[in-house]
Structure formats: C-alpha cells, structure tokens
Design a protein around this motif. Structure first.
Motif, PDB file in Angstrom:
ATOM      1  N   ASN A   1       5.922  36.195  32.448  1.00 47.87           N
ATOM      2  CA  ASN A   1       7.222  35.878  31.769  1.00 47.87           C
ATOM      3  C   ASN A   1       7.490  37.087  30.996  1.00 47.87           C
ATOM      4  O   ASN A   1       8.738  37.319  30.774  1.00 47.87           O
ATOM      5  CB  ASN A   1       6.810  34.631  30.884  1.00 47.87           C
ATOM      6  CG  ASN A   1       8.127  34.130  30.393  1.00 47.87           C
ATOM      7  OD1 ASN A   1       8.994  33.641  31.124  1.00 47.87           O
ATOM      8  ND2 ASN A   1       8.359  34.226  29.130  1.00 47.87           N
TER       9      ASN A   1
ATOM     10  N   LYS B   1       9.514  39.198  33.204  1.00 50.46           N
ATOM     11  CA  LYS B   1      10.737  38.470  33.032  1.00 50.46           C
ATOM     12  C   LYS B   1      11.649  39.021  31.671  1.00 50.46           C
ATOM     13  O   LYS B   1      12.822  39.162  31.980  1.00 50.46           O
ATOM     14  CB  LYS B   1      10.800  37.205  33.314  1.00 50.46           C
ATOM     15  CG  LYS B   1      10.202  36.854  34.655  1.00 50.46           C
ATOM     16  CD  LYS B   1      10.724  37.134  35.825  1.00 50.46           C
ATOM     17  CE  LYS B   1      12.210  36.437  36.019  1.00 50.46           C
ATOM     18  NZ  LYS B   1      12.816  36.970  37.338  1.00 50.46           N
TER      19      LYS B   1
ATOM     20  N   GLN C   1      12.922  42.432  32.278  1.00 49.21           N
ATOM     21  CA  GLN C   1      13.626  42.642  33.165  1.00 49.21           C
ATOM     22  C   GLN C   1      15.179  41.907  32.895  1.00 49.21           C
ATOM     23  O   GLN C   1      16.219  42.348  33.212  1.00 49.21           O
ATOM     24  CB  GLN C   1      13.341  41.559  34.494  1.00 49.21           C
ATOM     25  CG  GLN C   1      12.350  42.594  35.495  1.00 49.21           C
ATOM     26  CD  GLN C   1      11.720  41.501  36.500  1.00 49.21           C
ATOM     27  OE1 GLN C   1      12.395  40.577  36.831  1.00 49.21           O
ATOM     28  NE2 GLN C   1      10.774  42.122  37.351  1.00 49.21           N
ATOM     29  N   GLU C   2      15.158  41.075  31.944  1.00 46.35           N
ATOM     30  CA  GLU C   2      16.180  40.317  31.766  1.00 46.35           C
ATOM     31  C   GLU C   2      17.133  40.940  30.136  1.00 46.35           C
ATOM     32  O   GLU C   2      17.808  40.551  29.640  1.00 46.35           O
ATOM     33  CB  GLU C   2      16.267  38.923  31.098  1.00 46.35           C
ATOM     34  CG  GLU C   2      15.673  37.839  32.267  1.00 46.35           C
ATOM     35  CD  GLU C   2      16.799  37.740  33.238  1.00 46.35           C
ATOM     36  OE1 GLU C   2      18.180  37.630  32.542  1.00 46.35           O
ATOM     37  OE2 GLU C   2      16.216  37.386  34.603  1.00 46.35           O
TER      38      GLU C   2
ATOM     39  N   TYR D   1      10.908  31.876  31.229  1.00 48.85           N
ATOM     40  CA  TYR D   1      11.535  32.076  32.407  1.00 48.85           C
ATOM     41  C   TYR D   1      10.839  31.515  33.507  1.00 48.85           C
ATOM     42  O   TYR D   1      11.686  31.415  34.936  1.00 48.85           O
ATOM     43  CB  TYR D   1      11.741  33.530  32.772  1.00 48.85           C
ATOM     44  CG  TYR D   1      12.515  34.343  31.791  1.00 48.85           C
ATOM     45  CD1 TYR D   1      14.027  34.252  31.784  1.00 48.85           C
ATOM     46  CD2 TYR D   1      12.314  35.146  30.651  1.00 48.85           C
ATOM     47  CE1 TYR D   1      14.728  34.806  30.971  1.00 48.85           C
ATOM     48  CE2 TYR D   1      12.963  35.856  29.689  1.00 48.85           C
ATOM     49  CZ  TYR D   1      14.532  35.675  29.920  1.00 48.85           C
ATOM     50  OH  TYR D   1      15.107  36.090  29.229  1.00 48.85           O
TER      51      TYR D   1
END
Lengths: 264, 264
Positions: free
Chosen positions: A22, A25, A28-29, A145
């Motif tokens: 997570n 993520k 990445q986000e 996520y």
C-alpha cells in the motif's frame, strides 16, 4: 481513485506485504511517505489482536533503517474490547493506542494529510482506522489502495512490482511448519489450491498466514536473514499455529551523516 | 520492459522533470534508489555542455535533503570534445567526469547494479552514458524508461503522477522571460502550440527549456521558493536565452538522528 496527488503520508506498517505494498501504491499515486507508525505487543510473544499483525515486529526497526524513514512505535496497552463491527469509543480498547500514536505523530509533522492503510477485506479493521482518522485532532485521509481488490490478482501484482516476502506465521487448514519461512512467490500455487479447497484467503486476510517483506523498491537495501527458529503456538493436526522468529543481519545502511559528497 | 526487478540504483539527477520522473519509474518498476549523482559546472553560471543540464544546480543539494538520499557531486572539468554521435574515449572530454563520478560511487556502494538515466530523445547523450556503464569497473545497467516516449503523452503522465515543476531556463522560438518560473502544467497548452508551430520538443529535449521539480512523490517535503531572479544570457528577439536563479526556503527535514521513537 479520486484522491488528489501530493499527500504527505504517515504509513501504518507491520512489515508484512499488505502495508508495504500500500505504501508503494501511495508513491505510485503521487504521494510521499514521510514517516512510519507501528503498534507492537508489549509481551515478547504474539498477542491476540483483532486489529494488528504482530509477528516479525522485531524486524520493523530494521525496515525503518533500510527505508531511511523515522519510525514511531507504541506498545499496545489496550485490548480488543469493542468487537462490534462499528467501533464505539472505549478508553480501554486497543484502537485508542492507534489514536495516541497518530496524535503524537501529527503533532510532530503537522504537514501530514493522509495515512497509508493496507487493509484488503477487513471492514472491522477499516472502520476502526477511519474512526480514528476522522477525529478533529488527527484529520487524516485514509489511503487504502488494496481495499476489496481480487486477492489472487493483487498478490501477483505485488510480485510483479518487486515485493519479495516470506511467511512468518501460518495458522490455516492445510498449512504447517513446512510452509513457514517460504517465499510467497513459491507458495503461490499452494495458496491458490487452499483457496479452491477451503476458501482460504489468498492474501491471508483471515489470519491464514502472515508475511515479512525482505525486499521491495522502497528498501534501499535487501534484508538478509541470519537465523530463524519456528515456535509452535498451537499444536493442532489440521491447522497448527506456528510463528517464525527471525534474526536479521544488521544492514550496512546508516543514517545520513554527510549527505553531500564532493568527488574531486 | 524486460529488466528484472530488484536493482539497486544510482540516479543521475539534474533537478529537472526527466531525471526525476525516471527515478519514479525505477521505483514503480521494482527497483530502489540508493544514492544520487550530479555533475555541475565549476563556474557559477551555465556552461555550454552537450551532455548535462546545469540550470538550477544550486537546488540539487536541497533536493537530496528532501529525498533523504546521499548525493555525490562532481564539478565538470572536461569539455564537449568528442562530439561525434559515437563516443571515442578522450581524457579531456566531459564524459570522463561522469566516469570518475560513477566509479567513486560504485566503490562506495558495490551492491549497485543499475543507473537511472532520464534521456528521452538524445542518442548522443544515451550513447555516452552507455559507453561509461559498459566499462568493466562500472558495469551498471542503464534504466531509461522515458526513452523514445511520445513527449506529449509523457508530460501528461508526469503531471498525473504528481510531478510539479517550473521552468528555470527558456531558449526557444516563441518563449521568453514571461514563460520563466511558470508551472509546466500551466504552460502545457503553450508547449503544445509551439510544437505544432515550430516543431519544438514538448519536453524541451532540444534545449527549448529546462525545469526544476518542486514536488513529487519521492520528495518528503515540497520545495518552497524564497526568491527568484531572471538572468538574460542571450538577448535575442526570436529566442532569448533566460535562466532563473532561485533561492529556496531551507526545508524543515533534517537527516535522521533518532530513527526510532517510542511513544508512551
């Protein structure tokens, strides 16, 4: 995902694959991890928490080191008291330990706007984290996520994204000491079979197993195991509960002293 | 992408969007950034390098701080001598500065297996980096995730992934001082128009502009500008060359001292 990018995030971390992935993520986000938060059992052995993964907690400090992030830890003083699906505030409950921990961190880092939570299936867990996040002196957006993702697809995606993890606890029908300390990648076919046969959760969300991430893109150095020792918690022919005590080789990485080096 | 995950990476960093976004791609693809490498002009003003972006280099040390990564820097002693497309070793060439820098870093971090390179279009630049990477005492795999990407799509993707950058140099037909210090997001329509009109590179690969990343998911703290001052290098009615000198507010983040804090 409608959350805007640019959150500064405190990450709840257990050392297992879900909280770690997570965090990946989050990055990445478009968010940045600023510090880590971990709750650990005060006794040396595992506690029976409905909320928190506790196996491998001695490894957490090493993980903070290879991530070069500050780590805030708190011993769990409360117990699982309010076990209804919706949480009602209770001073004695273990969820209040999370509150104290996040409150301390928020005071230290007022720029924080979000918290990374690795929950996949547990509405119980998610409700409780949200209950704490909503309080006015915390006021953090939970970033979850992995929530309600298909578990087989999710685990494959974790492997594809560079997560290397081993099992550090087994407690499931069809699993035993022989499955302990194995890489999840190697166990993937077994996990899929157990899912078909017994409806076991592929990601271990029902407590079927717990994991420890040895390497991932957020670690600047891979964790190396020095020694392991299995400890049987429950002798049971069908689903014994066995945890793996792990001693890691101290990582070479040290906190930055001379951040800038001029090469002549 | 056929590169296996799990590389430990030294990242060539200029402070601009391309080198930064390539680092983000490295992390997304399963690699970990271990340290940063930067070459800078020895004179205080910009040099005419065929290889290296040099504007905004005073901000690099602050970037290393908000990324909490060690930074290795070297002043460029060589010049652009071997300007043929294929590079031939020449002691006096600026490419040998890159060699000395990477060699020093590789000795310090023998676990490194790859180098992050933000090249998009420049075969000249890529050939030279690869020439250095191939040498037996360096032996690093170049990771060039932006290579030959469509530039409009790429820039949009950078915005979507949380890159916030401003222009710190303009040197292109149709651009001037009024475009300096502007956010790239804001300039995006202009960049697309200049591409249609003059075939300018949307990502500025032909030297049309240079950028400084103020925020991205790899920064634990956003950079805040204290003061800026435009400096005209070439007075030209069609394509003046103007750089922006920037003073940043010192970030709050400090190197880790007490990595683990116990919350009572």
């Amino acid at each position: 995902m409608t959350v805007e990018s640019g959150h500064k995030v405190v990450a709840l971390i257990s050392g297992g694959k879900d909280s770690t992935y997570n965090m990946m993520k989050c990055v990445q986000e478009g968010h940045a991890i600023v510090c880590l938060a971990n709750l650990f059992p005060i006794t040396k052995t595992e506690i029976d928490s409905h909320m928190y993964q506790s196996v491998g907690h001695e490894c957490i400090e090493t993980i903070a080191r290879v991530m070069q992030l500050p780590l805030y830890r708190r011993g769990i003083k409360g117990k699982s008291i309010e076990t209804e699906m919706e949480y009602k505030e209770n001073e004695e409950d273990e969820i209040e330990d999370l509150y104290v921990l996040l409150k301390t961190i928020k005071e230290k880092y007022p720029e924080l706007t979000a918290v990374s939570v690795g929950a996949i299936e547990s509405t119980y867990q998610k409700n409780r984290v949200e209950h704490v996040c909503r309080r006015p002196d915390i006021n953090l957006t939970p970033l979850c996520y992995l929530w309600k993702r298909d578990q087989e697809e999710l685990l494959q995606e974790m492997f594809d994204n560079g997560i290397e993890a081993i099992t550090v606890k087994v407690a499931s029908c069809g699993m035993g000491e022989s499955h302990l300390g194995k890489s999840l990648k190697e166990l993937f076919p077994t996990l899929k079979k157990l899912h078909e046969k017994y409806e076991a959760n592929i990601c271990g969300e029902g407590g079927e197993y717990e994991s420890l991430v040895l390497n991932c893109p957020l670690y600047r150095e891979k964790l190396e195991i020095k020694e392991t020792k299995p400890v049987v918690l429950t002798r049971d022919e069908v689903a014994p509960v066995v945890i793996l005590q792990i001693e890691l080789i101290p990582p070479k990485i040290t906190p930055l002293e001379n951040q800038v080096v001029l090469v002549e």
